[in-house]
Write a protein that holds these residues in place. Structure first.
Motif, short mmCIF file in Angstrom:
data_model
loop_
_atom_site.label_atom_id
_atom_site.label_comp_id
_atom_site.label_asym_id
_atom_site.label_seq_id
_atom_site.Cartn_x
_atom_site.Cartn_y
_atom_site.Cartn_z
N ARG A 193 23.81 17.96 -2.03
CA ARG A 193 24.86 18.22 -3.04
C ARG A 193 26.21 18.49 -2.38
NH1 ARG A 193 23.43 19.03 -8.37
NH2 ARG A 193 21.20 19.11 -8.79
N ARG A 194 26.21 19.23 -1.26
CA ARG A 194 27.48 19.51 -0.59
C ARG A 194 28.10 18.22 -0.05
NH1 ARG A 194 31.80 19.87 -0.05
NH2 ARG A 194 33.10 21.28 1.20
N LEU A 195 27.28 17.35 0.53
CA LEU A 195 27.80 16.08 1.02
C LEU A 195 28.27 15.20 -0.14
CD1 LEU A 195 25.13 15.33 3.76
CD2 LEU A 195 27.54 15.89 4.15
N LEU A 196 27.54 15.23 -1.23
CA LEU A 196 27.93 14.46 -2.41
C LEU A 196 29.30 14.90 -2.91
CD1 LEU A 196 27.13 12.41 -4.65
CD2 LEU A 196 26.17 14.36 -5.90
N ALA A 197 29.58 16.20 -2.84
CA ALA A 197 30.86 16.71 -3.32
C ALA A 197 32.04 16.14 -2.53
CB ALA A 197 30.88 18.24 -3.24
N LEU A 198 31.81 15.79 -1.25
CA LEU A 198 32.88 15.22 -0.45
C LEU A 198 33.43 13.95 -1.08
CD1 LEU A 198 31.46 15.60 3.18
CD2 LEU A 198 33.21 17.01 2.09
N THR A 199 32.54 13.12 -1.60
CA THR A 199 32.99 11.84 -2.15
C THR A 199 33.17 11.89 -3.66
OG1 THR A 199 30.66 11.14 -2.17
CG2 THR A 199 32.01 10.42 -0.33
N ARG A 200 32.24 12.53 -4.37
CA ARG A 200 32.32 12.52 -5.84
C ARG A 200 33.40 13.46 -6.36
NH1 ARG A 200 27.02 12.29 -9.36
NH2 ARG A 200 27.21 10.18 -8.57
N GLU A 201 33.47 14.67 -5.81
CA GLU A 201 34.43 15.65 -6.31
C GLU A 201 35.76 15.61 -5.54
OE1 GLU A 201 33.66 17.17 -9.02
OE2 GLU A 201 31.69 16.23 -8.95
N GLU A 202 35.68 15.56 -4.22
CA GLU A 202 36.91 15.56 -3.41
C GLU A 202 37.46 14.16 -3.21
OE1 GLU A 202 36.39 18.08 0.13
OE2 GLU A 202 34.62 18.90 -0.86
N ARG A 203 36.67 13.15 -3.61
CA ARG A 203 37.09 11.75 -3.61
C ARG A 203 37.51 11.25 -2.23
NH1 ARG A 203 39.01 10.04 -9.58
NH2 ARG A 203 37.53 11.37 -10.67
N LEU A 204 36.75 11.69 -1.22
CA LEU A 204 37.01 11.24 0.13
C LEU A 204 36.22 9.98 0.44
CD1 LEU A 204 36.80 14.66 2.01
CD2 LEU A 204 38.83 13.53 1.11
N LEU A 205 36.74 9.18 1.37
CA LEU A 205 36.03 8.03 1.91
C LEU A 205 35.90 8.23 3.41
CD1 LEU A 205 37.73 5.07 0.01
CD2 LEU A 205 35.37 5.84 -0.25
N LEU A 206 34.70 8.10 3.93
CA LEU A 206 34.46 8.28 5.36
C LEU A 206 34.20 6.92 5.98
CD1 LEU A 206 33.83 11.11 4.02
CD2 LEU A 206 32.38 11.53 5.99
N ASN A 207 35.07 6.53 6.90
CA ASN A 207 35.00 5.22 7.52
C ASN A 207 34.56 5.36 8.97
OD1 ASN A 207 35.35 2.44 7.96
ND2 ASN A 207 37.43 2.75 8.69
N PRO A 208 33.29 5.07 9.31
CA PRO A 208 32.80 5.28 10.68
C PRO A 208 33.30 4.21 11.64
CG PRO A 208 31.10 4.26 9.34
CD PRO A 208 32.25 4.55 8.41
N ASN A 209 33.51 4.62 12.87
CA ASN A 209 33.86 3.69 13.95
C ASN A 209 32.57 3.35 14.70
OD1 ASN A 209 34.88 2.25 16.09
ND2 ASN A 209 35.84 4.01 17.09
N LEU A 210 32.05 2.17 14.47
CA LEU A 210 30.76 1.78 15.04
C LEU A 210 30.90 1.02 16.35
CD1 LEU A 210 28.81 0.82 11.78
CD2 LEU A 210 29.03 3.04 12.92
N GLU A 211 32.11 1.05 16.92
CA GLU A 211 32.31 0.44 18.24
C GLU A 211 31.78 1.39 19.32
OE1 GLU A 211 33.29 -2.65 18.53
OE2 GLU A 211 33.42 -2.72 16.34
N ALA A 212 31.80 0.92 20.56
CA ALA A 212 31.16 1.65 21.66
C ALA A 212 31.72 3.06 21.84
CB ALA A 212 31.30 0.86 22.95
N HIS A 213 33.03 3.25 21.69
CA HIS A 213 33.61 4.57 21.93
C HIS A 213 33.48 5.49 20.72
CE1 HIS A 213 36.77 2.17 20.05
NE2 HIS A 213 37.34 3.29 19.67
N GLY A 214 32.98 4.96 19.62
CA GLY A 214 32.86 5.77 18.41
C GLY A 214 31.43 6.10 18.03
N LEU A 215 30.45 5.60 18.77
CA LEU A 215 29.05 5.76 18.38
C LEU A 215 28.18 6.00 19.61
CD1 LEU A 215 26.84 5.50 16.09
CD2 LEU A 215 26.71 3.08 16.74
N ARG A 216 27.33 7.01 19.56
CA ARG A 216 26.35 7.26 20.61
C ARG A 216 25.03 7.66 19.95
NH1 ARG A 216 30.81 9.86 23.22
NH2 ARG A 216 31.48 8.67 25.04
#
Length: 295
Positions: A193-216
């Protein structure tokens, strides 16, 4: 004196436990007009609960802070916008207590979308298993699922919910935006529910960097896979900052799907980062950090 009901006493006590001893003693003096002297936290709480005319009166007291009510609601599975004023939080709390049923779906009501899916389990934890492949695949699935809950996208929300987490899942959220704020949650329902609030209530979009320096990613001999990813946070057309997120994943023996055991989420606002950080957010966590978490 009307007083509190049994349920109100129990729930108000949960909020009072978040107060410092100094504030508890001060509140006790206010409620009793300094006619009763107490020495311990427990005595102060019992006295406050006994002498309060109503739950609403108690919650409106100056020493009962907005943040304490907000955190209580989050722990009860009610995700509210972080900017909610105290009177709104009080109203929602009183509604929760007057309800005879569990508060399912407020505001974290979710519905299954036609394209929902589980993380692929084609990759097995055998000698040829590559945790980075799983990590990239998992992030594509997770952030697509979470972002689909944002109403500004106009998409049909996918199947978000506690079923994607282990029952004892934990979330640690550290935000550095105009100061530093730490939130910690435990339990699949509360975490989801807390994670859901980030997008549903706070209307955030999280854009991950899936390139080598952004993912391990790396795995432990006991089946725990740690995935760390960096990315940017947006609202509408504005970039608000960057995030780093660590997932701990364990495969369920019942359905052979990967479920989330833990999440560490660190958010930095625009005032704490440079333009270079935003254009190509990179992880500050290294493999040694993930190895420590694995152990």
């Amino acid at each position: 004196m009307t007083g509190l009901t049994g349920k109100e006493r129990t729930e108000c006590a949960k909020i009072l436990t978040k107060m410092s001893k100094v504030d508890l003693l001060s509140l006790c003096d206010t409620v009793t007009n300094k006619m009763i002297v107490v020495e311990s936290d427990k005595e102060a709480m019992d006295t406050i609960l006994s002498f309060s005319m109503s739950a609403e009166e108690l919650l409106k007291r100056r020493k009962v802070y907005r943040d304490q009510i907000f955190k209580y609601l989050a722990e009860e599975g009610i995700a509210m916008p972080p900017t909610s004023e105290k009177h709104i939080l009080i109203k929602r709390t009183l509604e929760l207590w007057s309800s005879k049923q569990e508060p399912k779906g407020q505001p974290g009501n979710y519905r299954a979308g036609p394209h929902s899916r589980t993380v692929s389990t084609d990759v097995k934890t055998d000698p040829g298993f590559d945790p980075l492949i799983l990590g990239r695949e998992f992030c594509q699935w997770f952030f697509g699922l979470l972002n689909s809950q944002n109403p500004t996208l106009g998409q049909e929300s996918q199947d978000w919910g506690p079923q994607h987490f282990w029952p004892d899942a934990k979330l640690r959220l550290l935000a550095r935006v105009c100061g530093e704020q730490l939130e910690e949650f435990a339990g699949a329902e509360v975490v989801s529910r807390r994670l859901l609030a980030l997008t549903r209530e706070e209307r955030l979009l999280l854009n991950p960097n899936l390139e080598a320096h952004g993912l391990r990613a790396l795995s432990s001999p006991h089946g725990l896979v740690m995935v760390a990813v960096a990315g940017t946070i947006h609202r509408d057309t504005s970039c608000l900052g960057i995030f780093e997120k660590i997932f701990g994943l364990i495969k369920s023996p019942l359905d052979n799907n990967w479920k989330i055991k833990l999440i560490n989420l660190k958010i930095r606002g625009q005032d704490a980062i440079s333009d270079k950080d935003v254009s190509a957010p990179a992880l500050t966590y290294n493999s040694s950090d993930l190895q420590l978490l694995c152990n």
